[in-house]
Design a protein around this motif. Structure first.
Motif: not given
Length: 707
Positions: A34, A159, A163
Motif C-alpha cells: 500500500g 489489506a 500484509r
C-alpha cells in the motif's frame, strides 16, 4: 487449523534463522504494502537503540508474538524459558537487521522490484516459494502458474492478506538478497596467493630433532614473587579488549526443596492402580481419560508408530484392542494406557485446500450461515471438477488467509497436526482424492497431493497424571524458607544462619539484567527483576521458582566497562608472576655457547626430542610448549644454541640437531589455494557481522521497558 502453515514451517529458516532481520516498506509494483512501511509505526516506547536508531516496542512485540505462534503451530509448548529465548532471538535479530540495513544503505546496495520479479519467476527462485508451484508428479516448477497467481493477488483489496504476503514472503526474500549482495563485496575480495600456499606447505613439511634444557617455573616459589595491583592495572590497560565486562550482579542464595517426595509418588501410583479397571471397562476411553483430567490431551485419531515416543511403547504395541497397560513412569508423570485400535497410515501428507469459514477463529463468533457456506463450497467443488483454476478460486474465495497467500498449499504435515475431520480425510484417503470436509472452522475443499512413508498407526488413550507435591510437602518447604528469611535480613545474619542451620550456600556471579534464569535455581524473570530492583545487601523474602523456594542475598554489582585489578587478578596474576619468574630463571642460565654449557649452568640434564613438526601441539618430552616447536624449526638455531626462551611452564634453551623436510609429492597447490579461499569465504559472513557488532553502540533498555 494453523494459519499459513507452509510459510511458518518452511520459510522460518529465512525469516528467523539465516537472517534474523526484516526489511521495511519494500514495494512490488506498489501492490503489496500500500505504498509505505507497515512494520514500524509510531512508537509508544522503545526497547533499545542501535547506533542511535530506536528499536520500537511495538515492532519487537509483534515479532515475538509471531514467533511464539510459529512455535505453537509446530507443537512446541511456549513456557517462560522458551518465551525468553524467543525475545533474545528477536532482539539479536533486530540488531543484525539494523546493522546490515545501515551498512547496505551506506554502500548503495538495494534489491529492486524488478530484481525481485526476475528472481521469483525463474529457476533460481527460493525453494520455499518454488515448491508451492511445483508439480508433485513431475517435479517441474510451473513459472507461468506462479506468475498468474501473483497477478491475481495484486488485484486483491484485502489489506491483511497483502500484509501477510509482505511479512512472510517478500521481506525475507528481499533481505536475503541484500545480505547476499553485501557479503559478496567481501567474499569477492578474497584472494589466496600461490606463494602463501607454497610457503605453508614448506613450513608444515619441516621436521626437526633437538636437544634442550629447561627450568620449570615451579622451581621458584609463588610466595617469593609479588604482583601488585598497579602492575595488573597496567596489563589491563594494554589489553582492554580482553577485560571488557557487562553490567552484572552477584548473589548468594539457599534453596528449600518443595519437589514431590517418595510418599507423594506412592500415593499417585496407588490411585492410578485403582483407575485401571474403570479405564478398561469404560464405554468410551477418550471420554473417560478426559473426565479424569489427563495431563496429555486425548488424541482422537491414529498416531504413526515412529511418532509414538513413550518409555513402554513396545509393550503398548503388543496390546490387543481394549487391553490396559500400566501404571508406568513417564518423566515426572505416572500413566496408564488403553489400546483402542491400529491400522496402516502414511506418516505425512501434502494437501491444499479452500476454506469457506463459518466462524472467526480469533473470537469464535459466527461469520457466515452454515447453509450459505455449504452451497458456496459445493459450487467451488463443481467449478474445479469442470476445469476451473484451483489457484484462482483459492485466491478469490478462501477464508484461510495464511494458506491463501500460497494458493491453498499446506505442504507436508504430520499425522495429528490438523483438526480431526481434516486429518482423517487427509490420512485415511489416498493421493489424488478430492472432497468437501466440515470442521469447526467451516467447510473445506481438500485435495490430497501426496502421501508418504506408510506404517502401522495406533489409537491409544493415555491417562497421565503429574507427580505433584502435596499441600503438606509445599507448606513444609515454604515454612522453612520463610523462617530462614525472617531471621536473615542482613548479610551477616544470612551467613550466620546458613552455618547455624547447616544449609548449602550457593553463589551466582555475573547475573545480567536480561537473563531469565540463574544456574541452579531455574527460569524466573521475576527473580532476575528482584535482583535488579533492590540494592546490594538486600535479602529477599522466599521466591517460588519451579519446585523450590529461594532466599537470596545481593552480594555485589559490576558496572559496564573494564575489569578492576581485583576482578582480573585471577587471570592476570599467574601470567605476570611467570614473567617475573622467567627473569630469575634466565639469570640462572647465565652465558653459554653450547647446550651442554646451558645444562651445566642450570644444573639440568640435556634432553632430546625428535620428529618435531609445525602441526604438533604436544610432545611427550616437553608437553605443549609451542615456543619450543617454533624454535625447533628455526634454522638459526641449527648452527648456534638459542638464547633462553620463556614458555608456558618454564624457560628453555635448545640446539637444533637436524632440520629437514618430508616429501609431499601429492600436494596440489592450486586445489589447496581454492579450498583455503572457499573456507575463508564461508567464515566471512560471521566475521563481517562480528566486526559490525563490535563497532556498534547498542543500548539495551528492555529491563526498563518491563521485560
Amino acid at each position: 487449523m494453523s494459519i499459513i502453515q507452509t510459510i511458518r514451517d518452511k520459510a522460518a529458516v529465512l525469516v528467523f534463522g539465516i537472517i534474523g532481520i526484516s526489511l521495511i516498506g519494500f514495494l512490488v509494483q506498489d501492490a503489496f504494502v500500500g505504498g509505505g512501511s507497515h512494520l514500524f509505526t509510531a512508537p509508544s516506547s522503545t526497547v533499545g537503540k542501535v547506533n542511535g536508531v530506536a528499536i520500537e516496542r511495538e515492532s519487537f512485540d509483534e515479532r515475538v508474538r509471531a514467533m511464539e505462534a510459529q512455535y505453537q503451530s509446530q507443537g512446541y509448548r511456549v513456557d517462560e524459558s522458551v518465551r525468553q529465548e524467543i525475545q533474545n532471538q528477536i532482539w539479536n535479530g533486530l540488531i543484525s537487521k539494523e546493522l546490515i540495513t545501515a551498512e547496505a544503505q551506506k554502500l548503495g546496495i538495494d534489491f529492486t522490484s524488478k530484481e525481485f520479479t526476475e528472481l521469483l519467476f525463474s529457476e533460481n527462485a527460493p525453494q520455499e516459494f518454488k515448491q508451492q508451484f511445483t508439480d508433485p508428479k513431475t517435479g517441474v516448477y510451473n513459472i507461468e502458474a506462479a506468475r498468474n497467481a501473483f497477478k491475481t493477488l495484486q488485484k486483491s483489496k484485502d489489506a491483511a492478506q497483502l500484509r501477510q504476503v509482505n511479512d512472510q514472503l517478500i521481506d525475507p526474500i528481499v533481505l536475503s538478497q541484500i545480505q547476499k549482495k553485501l557479503m559478496t563485496i567481501f567474499t569477492n575480495g578474497t584472494y589466496i596467493p600461490k606463494w602463501l600456499i607454497e610457503k605453508q606447505n614448506a613450513v608444515t613439511g619441516q621436521v626437526a630433532d633437538i636437544s634442550f634444557v629447561g627450568l620449570s617455573y615451579s622451581t621458584v616459589a609463588d610466595s617469593s614473587v609479588n604482583v601488585t595491583d598497579a602492575e595488573i592495572n597496567d596489563y589491563i590497560q594494554k589489553h582492554k579488549d580482553n577485560f571488557k565486562q557487562e553490567k552484572s550482579r552477584s548473589i548468594a542464595y539457599v534453596l528449600f526443596n518443595a519437589a514431590p517426595n517418595k510418599q507423594d509418588s506412592a500415593n499417585l501410583w496407588n490411585k492410578m492402580e485403582e483407575l485401571k479397571k474403570p479405564l478398561a471397562e469404560a464405554a468410551d476411553a477418550g471420554v473417560f481419560v478426559t473426565r479424569q483430567g489427563t495431563k496429555s490431551q486425548f488424541f482422537d485419531g491414529y498416531m504413526n508408530k515412529s511418532r509414538i515416543q513413550v518409555p513402554v511403547k513396545d509393550s503398548l504395541f503388543r496390546l490387543s484392542p481394549g487391553e490396559v497397560y500400566g501404571p508406568y513412569y513417564d518423566g515426572n508423570s505416572i500413566v496408564i494406557a488403553r489400546m483402542i485400535g491400529s491400522k496402516v497410515l502414511p506418516d505425512s501428507v501434502k494437501a491444499r485446500h479452500i476454506l469457506i469459514g463459518t466462524i472467526n477463529p480469533q473470537t469464535g463468533q459466527p461469520t457466515l450461515a452454515d447453509s450459505v457456506a455449504k452451497k458456496r463450497i459445493d459450487s467451488i467443488q463443481q467449478a474445479i471438477a469442470g476445469g476451473a483454476s484451483f489457484e484462482l478460486l483459492v485466491t478469490k474465495y478462501s477464508d484461510d488467509e495464511g494458506s491463501k497467500a500460497v494458493f491453498g498449499n499446506l505442504g507436508y504435515f504430520p499425522n495429528g497436526q490438523m483438526v480431526k475431520a481434516f486429518n482423517d480425510f487427509a490420512f485415511e484417503g489416498k493421493t489424488g482424492d478430492k472432497g468437501v470436509v466440515k470442521t469447526e472452522y467451516g467447510y473445506h475443499y481438500i485435495e490430497i497431493l501426496d502421501q508418504k512413508n506408510f506404517e502401522q498407526a495406533y489409537k491409544i488413550a493415555y491417562l497421565s497424571k503429574p507427580i505433584e507435591a502435596s499441600v503438606e510437602t509445599d507448606r513444609a518447604a515454604s515454612a522453612a524458607a520463610t523462617q530462614f528469611a525472617s531471621v536473615s535480613r542482613t548479610a551477616r545474619a544470612f551467613d550466620e544462619n546458613v552455618v547455624k542451620e547447616k544449609l548449602n550456600k550457593r553463589i551466582a556471579e555475573s547475573v545480567k539484567d536480561m537473563d531469565y534464569q540463574v544456574t541452579g535455581v531455574g527460569t524466573s524473570r521475576a527473580f532476575i527483576k528482584w535482583i535488579y530492583n533492590n540494592k546490594p545487601g538486600t535479602v529477599s523474602d522466599p521466591i517460588s521458582v519451579g519446585d523450590q523456594y529461594v532466599v537470596a542475598l545481593i552480594t555485589g554489582e559490576k558496572e559496564e566497562g573494564v575489569q578492576s585489578a581485583e576482578e582480573a587478578r585471577i587471570i592476570v596474576e599467574p601470567q605476570l608472576r611467570n614473567k617475573k619468574k622467567a627473569a630469575q630463571l634466565v639469570a640462572k642460565f647465565g652465558k653459554y655457547a653450547s647446550i651442554d654449557e646451558a645444562a651445566k649452568n642450570t644444573g639440568q640434564q640435556v634432553q632430546q626430542a625428535d620428529s618435531i613438526r609445525f602441526a604438533d601441539n604436544f610432545k611427550p618430552a616437553f608437553g605443549n610448549e609451542l615456543i619450543l616447536i617454533g624454535a625447533a624449526l628455526n634454522k638459526n638455531y641449527q648452527e648456534k644454541v638459542s638464547p633462553p626462551l620463556a614458555g608456558n611452564t618454564g624457560v628453555y634453551a635448545l640446539q637444533v640437531k637436524n632440520l629437514g623436510a618430508l616429501p609431499n609429492d601429492a600436494a596440489n597447490v592450486e586445489e589447496q589455494r581454492k579450498a583455503t579461499a572457499m573456507q575463508m569465504k564461508q567464515t566471512m559472513g560471521y566475521a563481517v557481522m562480528q566486526a559490525l557488532k563490535e563497532a556498534a553502540t547498542v543500548k539495551d533498555t528492555r529491563m526498563k521497558a518491563g521485560y
